[in-house]
Design a protein around this motif. Structure first.
Motif, mmCIF file in Angstrom:
data_model
loop_
_atom_site.group_PDB
_atom_site.id
_atom_site.type_symbol
_atom_site.label_atom_id
_atom_site.label_comp_id
_atom_site.label_asym_id
_atom_site.label_seq_id
_atom_site.Cartn_x
_atom_site.Cartn_y
_atom_site.Cartn_z
ATOM 1 N N UNK A 1 -46.953 72.043 -22.408
ATOM 2 C CA UNK A 1 -48.192 71.991 -23.148
ATOM 3 C C UNK A 1 -48.025 71.145 -24.414
ATOM 4 N N UNK A 2 -46.903 71.265 -25.065
ATOM 5 C CA UNK A 2 -46.658 70.492 -26.293
ATOM 6 C C UNK A 2 -46.588 69.009 -25.963
ATOM 7 N N UNK A 3 -45.972 68.673 -24.825
ATOM 8 C CA UNK A 3 -45.877 67.268 -24.425
ATOM 9 C C UNK A 3 -47.272 66.681 -24.187
ATOM 10 N N UNK A 4 -48.125 67.418 -23.515
ATOM 11 C CA UNK A 4 -49.488 66.932 -23.248
ATOM 12 C C UNK A 4 -50.261 66.764 -24.547
ATOM 13 N N UNK A 5 -50.172 67.760 -25.415
ATOM 14 C CA UNK A 5 -50.865 67.687 -26.694
ATOM 15 C C UNK A 5 -50.358 66.506 -27.513
ATOM 16 N N UNK A 6 -49.066 66.259 -27.460
ATOM 17 C CA UNK A 6 -48.480 65.122 -28.187
ATOM 18 C C UNK A 6 -49.018 63.799 -27.635
ATOM 19 N N UNK A 7 -49.099 63.685 -26.326
ATOM 20 C CA UNK A 7 -49.618 62.457 -25.717
ATOM 21 C C UNK A 7 -51.069 62.225 -26.136
ATOM 22 N N UNK A 8 -51.864 63.289 -26.121
ATOM 23 C CA UNK A 8 -53.267 63.154 -26.535
ATOM 24 C C UNK A 8 -53.372 62.718 -27.997
ATOM 25 N N UNK A 9 -52.556 63.309 -28.850
ATOM 26 C CA UNK A 9 -52.575 62.948 -30.271
ATOM 27 C C UNK A 9 -52.090 61.519 -30.503
ATOM 28 N N UNK A 10 -51.102 61.097 -29.750
ATOM 29 C CA UNK A 10 -50.602 59.724 -29.886
ATOM 30 C C UNK A 10 -51.713 58.726 -29.552
ATOM 31 N N UNK A 11 -52.425 58.977 -28.455
ATOM 32 C CA UNK A 11 -53.486 58.042 -28.082
ATOM 33 C C UNK A 11 -54.668 58.105 -29.047
ATOM 34 N N UNK A 12 -54.931 59.278 -29.602
ATOM 35 C CA UNK A 12 -55.984 59.359 -30.616
ATOM 36 C C UNK A 12 -55.580 58.565 -31.850
ATOM 37 N N UNK A 13 -54.331 58.690 -32.261
ATOM 38 C CA UNK A 13 -53.841 57.928 -33.424
ATOM 39 C C UNK A 13 -53.855 56.426 -33.148
ATOM 40 N N UNK A 14 -53.482 56.035 -31.928
ATOM 41 C CA UNK A 14 -53.545 54.618 -31.574
ATOM 42 C C UNK A 14 -54.981 54.103 -31.655
ATOM 43 N N UNK A 15 -55.914 54.904 -31.178
ATOM 44 C CA UNK A 15 -57.317 54.516 -31.256
ATOM 45 C C UNK A 15 -57.795 54.417 -32.698
ATOM 46 N N UNK A 16 -57.426 55.386 -33.521
ATOM 47 C CA UNK A 16 -57.803 55.356 -34.941
ATOM 48 C C UNK A 16 -57.212 54.125 -35.623
ATOM 49 N N UNK A 17 -55.955 53.837 -35.331
ATOM 50 C CA UNK A 17 -55.303 52.670 -35.921
ATOM 51 C C UNK A 17 -55.952 51.372 -35.489
#
Length: 110
Positions: A1-17
């Motif tokens: 679950x932590x891995x999935x949440x991390x992947x989602x957050x990484x892509x959200x941060x990439x989008x924000x950036x």
């Protein structure tokens, strides 16, 4: 679950950036979601790994509507003052969504 949440957050941060760097008038999470979509098209096995956790997140999706409900309560008087433009915007956007969906479905059925 932590891995999935991390992947989602990484892509959200990439989008924000990406939105920050390009000054696009699109929300960063939307761009991040598109990036994740294209990434999952390339890595099909990753989608199957993320699916169980994503299903669990979707079960609790209704919790995300709590901030919107609180916002309506906090600005209740303003909503009452501007009810006509809000109702018109809701009706027009709903009608447009239905029309666009119908056109796309007809186009895809050809």
């Amino acid at each position: 679950m932590i891995q999935t949440f991390t992947i989602l957050l990484i892509f959200q941060c990439l989008g924000e950036g990406f939105v920050y760097l390009t000054a696009l008038p699109i929300p960063g999470p939307v761009v991040g979601m598109l990036l994740l979509f294209f990434f999952l098209l390339l890595k099909k096995d990753l989608a199957q790994k993320l699916a169980p956790t994503i299903q669990e997140f979707l079960r609790h999706l209704s919790l995300l509507f709590i901030p919107a409900g609180v916002g309506i309560m906090v600005y209740g008087q303003r909503v009452l003052d501007e009810w006509l433009p809000l109702v018109l915007a809701l009706l027009i956007s709903t009608a447009l969504s239905i029309i666009v969906t119908a056109v796309v479905v007809r186009w895809l059925q050809k």
